[in-house]
Design a protein around this motif. Structure first.
Motif, PDB file in Angstrom:
ATOM      1  N   ASP A   1       0.868  -1.172   0.000  1.00 23.35           N
ATOM      2  CA  ASP A   1       0.000   0.000   0.000  1.00 23.35           C
ATOM      3  C   ASP A   1       0.909   1.228   0.000  1.00 23.35           C
ATOM      4  N   PRO A   2       0.534   2.316  -0.701  1.00 24.49           N
ATOM      5  CA  PRO A   2       1.406   3.504  -0.747  1.00 24.49           C
ATOM      6  C   PRO A   2       1.762   4.077   0.621  1.00 24.49           C
ATOM      7  N   SER A   3       0.916   3.829   1.637  1.00 25.02           N
ATOM      8  CA  SER A   3       1.174   4.408   2.959  1.00 25.02           C
ATOM      9  C   SER A   3       2.171   3.601   3.783  1.00 25.02           C
ATOM     10  N   GLN A   4       2.547   2.407   3.327  1.00 25.97           N
ATOM     11  CA  GLN A   4       3.475   1.583   4.104  1.00 25.97           C
ATOM     12  C   GLN A   4       4.851   2.228   4.181  1.00 25.97           C
ATOM     13  N   THR A   5       5.500   2.045   5.329  1.00 27.97           N
ATOM     14  CA  THR A   5       6.852   2.585   5.473  1.00 27.97           C
ATOM     15  C   THR A   5       7.872   1.700   4.775  1.00 27.97           C
ATOM     16  N   THR A   6       7.570   0.397   4.680  1.00 31.68           N
ATOM     17  CA  THR A   6       8.485  -0.540   4.022  1.00 31.68           C
ATOM     18  C   THR A   6       7.699  -1.777   3.619  1.00 31.68           C
ATOM     19  N   SER A   7       8.281  -2.597   2.751  1.00 31.36           N
ATOM     20  CA  SER A   7       7.616  -3.842   2.346  1.00 31.36           C
ATOM     21  C   SER A   7       7.655  -4.824   3.513  1.00 31.36           C
ATOM     22  N   ASP A   8       6.482  -5.266   3.976  1.00 34.88           N
ATOM     23  CA  ASP A   8       6.461  -6.100   5.177  1.00 34.88           C
ATOM     24  C   ASP A   8       5.595  -7.348   5.041  1.00 34.88           C
ATOM     25  N   HIS A   9       5.249  -7.731   3.814  1.00 39.71           N
ATOM     26  CA  HIS A   9       4.521  -8.980   3.613  1.00 39.71           C
ATOM     27  C   HIS A   9       4.550  -9.327   2.133  1.00 39.71           C
ATOM     28  N   GLY A  10       4.347 -10.615   1.878  1.00 38.58           N
ATOM     29  CA  GLY A  10       4.344 -11.074   0.502  1.00 38.58           C
ATOM     30  C   GLY A  10       2.962 -11.025  -0.129  1.00 38.58           C
ATOM     31  N   TRP A  11       2.896 -11.451  -1.388  1.00 36.78           N
ATOM     32  CA  TRP A  11       1.657 -11.416  -2.159  1.00 36.78           C
ATOM     33  C   TRP A  11       0.639 -12.427  -1.641  1.00 36.78           C
ATOM     34  N   ASP A  12      -0.633 -12.058  -1.741  1.00 33.06           N
ATOM     35  CA  ASP A  12      -1.753 -12.966  -1.536  1.00 33.06           C
ATOM     36  C   ASP A  12      -2.146 -13.463  -2.928  1.00 33.06           C
ATOM     37  N   PHE A  13      -1.663 -14.637  -3.291  1.00 33.78           N
ATOM     38  CA  PHE A  13      -1.874 -15.136  -4.645  1.00 33.78           C
ATOM     39  C   PHE A  13      -3.336 -15.449  -4.931  1.00 33.78           C
ATOM     40  N   SER A  14      -4.109 -15.791  -3.907  1.00 32.66           N
ATOM     41  CA  SER A  14      -5.520 -16.101  -4.126  1.00 32.66           C
ATOM     42  C   SER A  14      -6.290 -14.869  -4.600  1.00 32.66           C
ATOM     43  N   THR A  15      -5.796 -13.702  -4.244  1.00 35.01           N
ATOM     44  CA  THR A  15      -6.458 -12.453  -4.633  1.00 35.01           C
ATOM     45  C   THR A  15      -5.847 -11.838  -5.887  1.00 35.01           C
TER      46      THR A  15
ATOM     47  N   MET B   1      -3.550 -13.285  -8.329  1.00 33.50           N
ATOM     48  CA  MET B   1      -2.905 -14.119  -9.335  1.00 33.50           C
ATOM     49  C   MET B   1      -3.082 -13.571 -10.750  1.00 33.50           C
ATOM     50  N   ASP B   2      -4.284 -13.158 -11.114  1.00 33.59           N
ATOM     51  CA  ASP B   2      -4.517 -12.646 -12.472  1.00 33.59           C
ATOM     52  C   ASP B   2      -3.693 -11.394 -12.735  1.00 33.59           C
TER      53      ASP B   2
ATOM     54  N   ASP C   1      -0.524 -11.029 -15.500  1.00 33.52           N
ATOM     55  CA  ASP C   1      -0.546  -9.985 -16.534  1.00 33.52           C
ATOM     56  C   ASP C   1       0.710  -9.133 -16.496  1.00 33.52           C
ATOM     57  N   VAL C   2       1.090  -8.652 -15.304  1.00 31.42           N
ATOM     58  CA  VAL C   2       2.225  -7.725 -15.229  1.00 31.42           C
ATOM     59  C   VAL C   2       3.545  -8.441 -15.468  1.00 31.42           C
ATOM     60  N   ILE C   3       3.630  -9.701 -15.072  1.00 30.79           N
ATOM     61  CA  ILE C   3       4.848 -10.472 -15.348  1.00 30.79           C
ATOM     62  C   ILE C   3       5.006 -10.678 -16.848  1.00 30.79           C
ATOM     63  N   SER C   4       3.923 -11.007 -17.519  1.00 27.85           N
ATOM     64  CA  SER C   4       3.974 -11.191 -18.967  1.00 27.85           C
ATOM     65  C   SER C   4       4.418  -9.908 -19.664  1.00 27.85           C
TER      66      SER C   4
ATOM     67  N   PRO D   1       6.251 -20.542  -3.279  1.00 29.21           N
ATOM     68  CA  PRO D   1       7.013 -20.565  -4.531  1.00 29.21           C
ATOM     69  C   PRO D   1       6.272 -21.205  -5.701  1.00 29.21           C
ATOM     70  N   GLU D   2       5.535 -22.262  -5.465  1.00 28.87           N
ATOM     71  CA  GLU D   2       4.801 -22.900  -6.557  1.00 28.87           C
ATOM     72  C   GLU D   2       3.793 -21.935  -7.170  1.00 28.87           C
ATOM     73  N   LEU D   3       3.162 -21.113  -6.335  1.00 26.95           N
ATOM     74  CA  LEU D   3       2.204 -20.130  -6.837  1.00 26.95           C
ATOM     75  C   LEU D   3       2.914 -19.043  -7.636  1.00 26.95           C
ATOM     76  N   ALA D   4       4.105 -18.656  -7.175  1.00 29.82           N
ATOM     77  CA  ALA D   4       4.888 -17.674  -7.929  1.00 29.82           C
ATOM     78  C   ALA D   4       5.281 -18.230  -9.289  1.00 29.82           C
ATOM     79  N   ALA D   5       5.616 -19.515  -9.319  1.00 31.32           N
ATOM     80  CA  ALA D   5       5.954 -20.154 -10.591  1.00 31.32           C
ATOM     81  C   ALA D   5       4.743 -20.191 -11.513  1.00 31.32           C
ATOM     82  N   GLN D   6       3.561 -20.461 -10.954  1.00 27.55           N
ATOM     83  CA  GLN D   6       2.345 -20.475 -11.752  1.00 27.55           C
ATOM     84  C   GLN D   6       2.056 -19.094 -12.340  1.00 27.55           C
TER      85      GLN D   6
END
Length: 250
Positions: free
Chosen positions: A103-117, A119-120, A124-127, A147-152
């Protein structure tokens, strides 16, 4: 030991210090150059929408310096993949883009992606980034299922969020538990043919144990701890200290 570095120095804190005054120093490009000359693999920056540290102009200046004066060195752009960030990636074409769910208001990156939300979105952005010839990485939590979700999603790499590990006293029971999570996540990524990066609150004290358990880690991105050390030892000497912690130099 190898002479090839895995250290990418995050210079956000340099820009934050500069931005306290309407002055051109400390210079982001000059200190980045010192780190690269001292043996760092590359430079990482996270240009946030409010430009509270790295500015878009910094990104262009860093790209110019790195790609024209430091052949073989890398620039990594970190950010949330909104249209403005993607426009910057397309224009600069960094060596690597690290997509983070901030989120733009975060002071630093403090969590990874929620792939269930997301993934699409990530697919798109990786492609798109790959069509520009940019290597892709996704910021993930220390969880061996991720990692498997990141690979997907199609990513080339993952960067494991090492904050919980870095927050523990070195060699404490809590740190050993967090280290085990990192190692299992790294092993799962390797099994998915993903290159493993790591970053957040890594220091010269807690890096050796991580690298000993996961020597195949391809890159560590370090900013806060590195800058804190640099206030004492200087940028060039801090690169050497971190490379020693990585087992790259004696």
């Amino acid at each position: 030991m190898t002479s090839t570095s895995r250290l990418s120095v995050n210079v956000n804190a340099v820009a934050m210090l500069r931005n306290r005054r309407d002055l051109p120093w400390p210079s982001v490009t000059n200190l980045a150059s010192i780190a690269l000359n001292a043996g760092a693999k590359g430079i990482t920056v996270h240009p946030r929408p409010d430009e509270r540290h790295i500015r878009r102009t910094d990104v262009h200046e860093l790209a110019n310096v790195i790609f024209n004066q430091f052949q073989g060195k890398e620039l990594c752009l970190e950010g949330y993949p909104d249209n403005n960030f993607l426009d910057l990636v397309e224009t600069v074409k960094p060596s690597q883009v690290l997509f983070v769910p901030d989120d733009p208001s975060q002071t630093t990156s403090d969590h990874g992606w929620d792939f269930s939300t997301h993934m699409d979105l990530l697919k798109d952005v990786i492609s798109v980034a790959k069509s520009w010839g940019v290597r892709t990485s996704l910021f993930i939590n220390p969880d061996e299922s991720q990692p498997e979700l990141a690979a997907q999603a199609g990513s080339d790499r993952i960067e494991i969020f090492t904050g919980p590990y870095g927050a523990c006293p070195v060699a404490s029971p809590a740190s050993l538990l967090e280290l085990e999570k990192l190692v299992k996540t790294a092993e799962a990524a390797r099994d998915c043919n993903l290159t493993v990066n790591a970053g957040h609150d890594l220091t010269v004290d807690n890096l050796p144990a991580l690298i000993q358990r996961a020597p195949y880690i391809g890159e560590v991105s370090i900013g806060h701890g590195f800058t804190a050390d640099a206030l004492i030892f200087g940028f060039a000497e801090s690169v050497k200290r971190y490379r020693k912690a990585l087992g790259e130099i004696g």
